[in-house]
Write a protein that holds these residues in place. Structure first.
Motif, PDB file in Angstrom:
ATOM      1  N   THR A  82       0.812  -1.230   0.000  1.00 56.64           N
ATOM      2  CA  THR A  82       0.000   0.000   0.000  1.00 56.64           C
ATOM      3  C   THR A  82       0.842   1.276   0.000  1.00 56.64           C
ATOM      4  O   THR A  82       0.297   2.364  -0.178  1.00 56.64           O
ATOM      5  CB  THR A  82      -0.887   0.066   1.269  1.00 56.64           C
ATOM      6  N   GLN A 162      -7.207  -0.389   3.179  1.00 54.70           N
ATOM      7  CA  GLN A 162      -6.643  -0.153   1.844  1.00 54.70           C
ATOM      8  C   GLN A 162      -6.143  -1.475   1.239  1.00 54.70           C
ATOM      9  O   GLN A 162      -6.371  -1.753   0.062  1.00 54.70           O
ATOM     10  CB  GLN A 162      -5.491   0.859   1.978  1.00 54.70           C
ATOM     11  N   ALA A 163      -5.471  -2.288   2.063  1.00 58.51           N
ATOM     12  CA  ALA A 163      -4.953  -3.577   1.572  1.00 58.51           C
ATOM     13  C   ALA A 163      -6.109  -4.467   1.123  1.00 58.51           C
ATOM     14  O   ALA A 163      -6.019  -5.153   0.093  1.00 58.51           O
ATOM     15  CB  ALA A 163      -4.144  -4.261   2.674  1.00 58.51           C
ATOM     16  N   LEU A 166      -7.298  -3.293  -2.223  1.00 53.45           N
ATOM     17  CA  LEU A 166      -6.371  -3.689  -3.291  1.00 53.45           C
ATOM     18  C   LEU A 166      -6.474  -5.187  -3.586  1.00 53.45           C
ATOM     19  O   LEU A 166      -6.278  -5.621  -4.711  1.00 53.45           O
ATOM     20  CB  LEU A 166      -4.932  -3.334  -2.896  1.00 53.45           C
TER      21      LEU A 166
END
Ligand code: FAD
Ligand code: GLY
Length: 372
Positions: A82, A162-163, A166
């Protein structure tokens, strides 16, 4: 459409598990009612297997030691993925004692920790103040644990989110009210607005609220906690607090955890109050008074926030991680160590979903030990 995995709960346990599952290629959906405002948001972020090692909890200490190593690797992995740091600090914990009784108690704990092979260094009061010059002059002794870490738990939760994005995790906002069972296997959940979500495996990571969905003894333990900020005029003269500092003040434990942005987290009360998360005048008073006793300069810090969270407590203070019923994995009950245990728990969840055995250190933490 049936996903491979449905994770209930978007605290650090659910987020880390969802990320790991999605990263292995499993289609993963995470359902959360509140948007990461549970215990994970309230926590102090200590990753402290050594200074949290207490008598009678050897299995938990072993698990926590494995967890701190996993955390370092996980933080590096998340940074790579990230480009966002989680706010890891590696200065360690300085536990301090005030009077003769505190010193004796700290000495007994240090001996116990040494008997488990844990590395600590005993210091005099003067040596403690050389490490932390603003410590109260009354501090008589200290013990330094350099292998304890800390993390900014809120930054960490944001990086996990966020991870997950993704890795392709699907996020749903909703309150799960029931599990769907077909032919003896859990195969989905229902939400309070009547929606149904199907999955090959349901992972229950609902923190202190987990026992509302399954019959397990997970109960809230209220913790009030403060966030203070060191003023620039003090910071410009050099670091005011580098280590996590812990102490017992008139029988009550207090800790101060510095953040790299100049904040200091002061915690925490420990109260059996059900799901009440009211911040009380008495709680704030006790924390500020105890912080002042340890670090008098803290009275010059500005007041940023007071809040309370519900630790997911269990009868033996250990987490519940394992398959409870076919199709239903429990990842809950992490009590005082859920931030620390989140990467290790996520790896365990992936193994459970794949039908693989867990590492030896998980042996004492199967949810069936309490199944009623
Ligand atoms: P939570 O973070 O509580 O998340 C559970 C999530 O599940 C919530 O977002 C909630 O909305 C959701 N949920 C619940 N029920 C449902 C439902 N039916 N449907 C949909 N969603 C649902 N740990 C450490 O390692 N180090 C520390 O220094 C530390 N300090 C702490 C200080 C305090 C004051 C407190 C309160 C805790 C502390 N902890 C610490 C413990 C740690 O915070 C917890 O163990 C950890 O956050 C638990 O994470 P979780 O994801 O299981 O639960
Ligand atoms: N682990 C710190 C707390 O639960 O307050």
């Amino acid at each position: 459409m049936a996903r491979d995995a449905l994770v209930v709960g978007g605290g650090v346990i659910g987020l880390a598990a969802a990320y790991r599952l999605a990263a292995t290629g499993a289609s993963t959906c995470l359902i959360d009612a509140s948007g990461t405002r549970g215990a994970s948001w309230a926590a102090a972020g200590m990753l402290a297997p050594i200074s949290e090692a207490i008598f009678g909890e050897q299995d938990l200490t072993r698990l926590n030691l494995a967890a701190v190593a996993a955390f370092r690797d996980f933080a590096a992995e998340l940074l790579e993925l990230t480009s966002m740091p989680v706010g890891l600090r590696t200065e360690g914990t300085l536990a301090v004692a005030f009077d003769a009784d505190d010193k004796a108690a700290l000495g007994r704990l240090t001996d116990f920790r040494a008997s488990l092979g844990l590395q600590t260094e005993s210091l005099t009061g003067r040596q403690s103040r050389e490490l932390e010059p603003y410590l109260a002059t009354g501090v008589r002794a200290g013990v330094l644990a350099t292998d304890d870490l800390s993390v900014d738990n809120r930054q960490y939760a944001g990086v996990l989110r966020q991870a997950c994005e993704l890795a392709g995790v699907e996020f749903v906002t909703g309150q799960v009210t029931g599990l769907i069972e077909t032919s003896g296997r859990i195969c989905g959940v229902t939400t309070e607005d009547g929606r149904q979500f199907a999955a090959s495996t349901v992972v229950l990571a609902a923190g202190a609220l987990t026992a509302r969905l399954v019959d397990l003894p997970i109960e809230p333990v209220k913790g009030q906690i403060l966030r203070l900020a060191i003023p620039d005029r003090l910071r410009s003269a050099g670091p005011v607090l580098r280590h996590t500092v812990r102490g017992i003040v008139r029988g009550t434990e207090v800790y101060l955890v510095p953040r790299s942005n100049g904040e200091v987290v002061v915690g925490a009360t420990s109260e059996q109050q059900g799901f009440d998360v009211t911040v009380t005048a008495g709680g704030v008073y006790e924390l500020l008074r105890n912080a002042y006793e340890l670090l008098p300069i803290s009275s010059e810090f500005s007041f940023v926030e007071a809040r309370a969270g519900s630790r997911p407590g269990t009868p033996d203070n250990g987490p519940l991680v394992g398959e409870l019923r076919p199709g239903l994995i429990i990842a809950a009950g992490h009590y005082r160590n859920g931030i620390l245990l989140s990467p290790l728990t996520a790896t365990a969840v992936v193994r459970l979903v794949a039908g693989q055995p867990l590492a030896e250190e998980w042996k004492a933490f199967h949810p069936q030990r309490f199944a009623r």
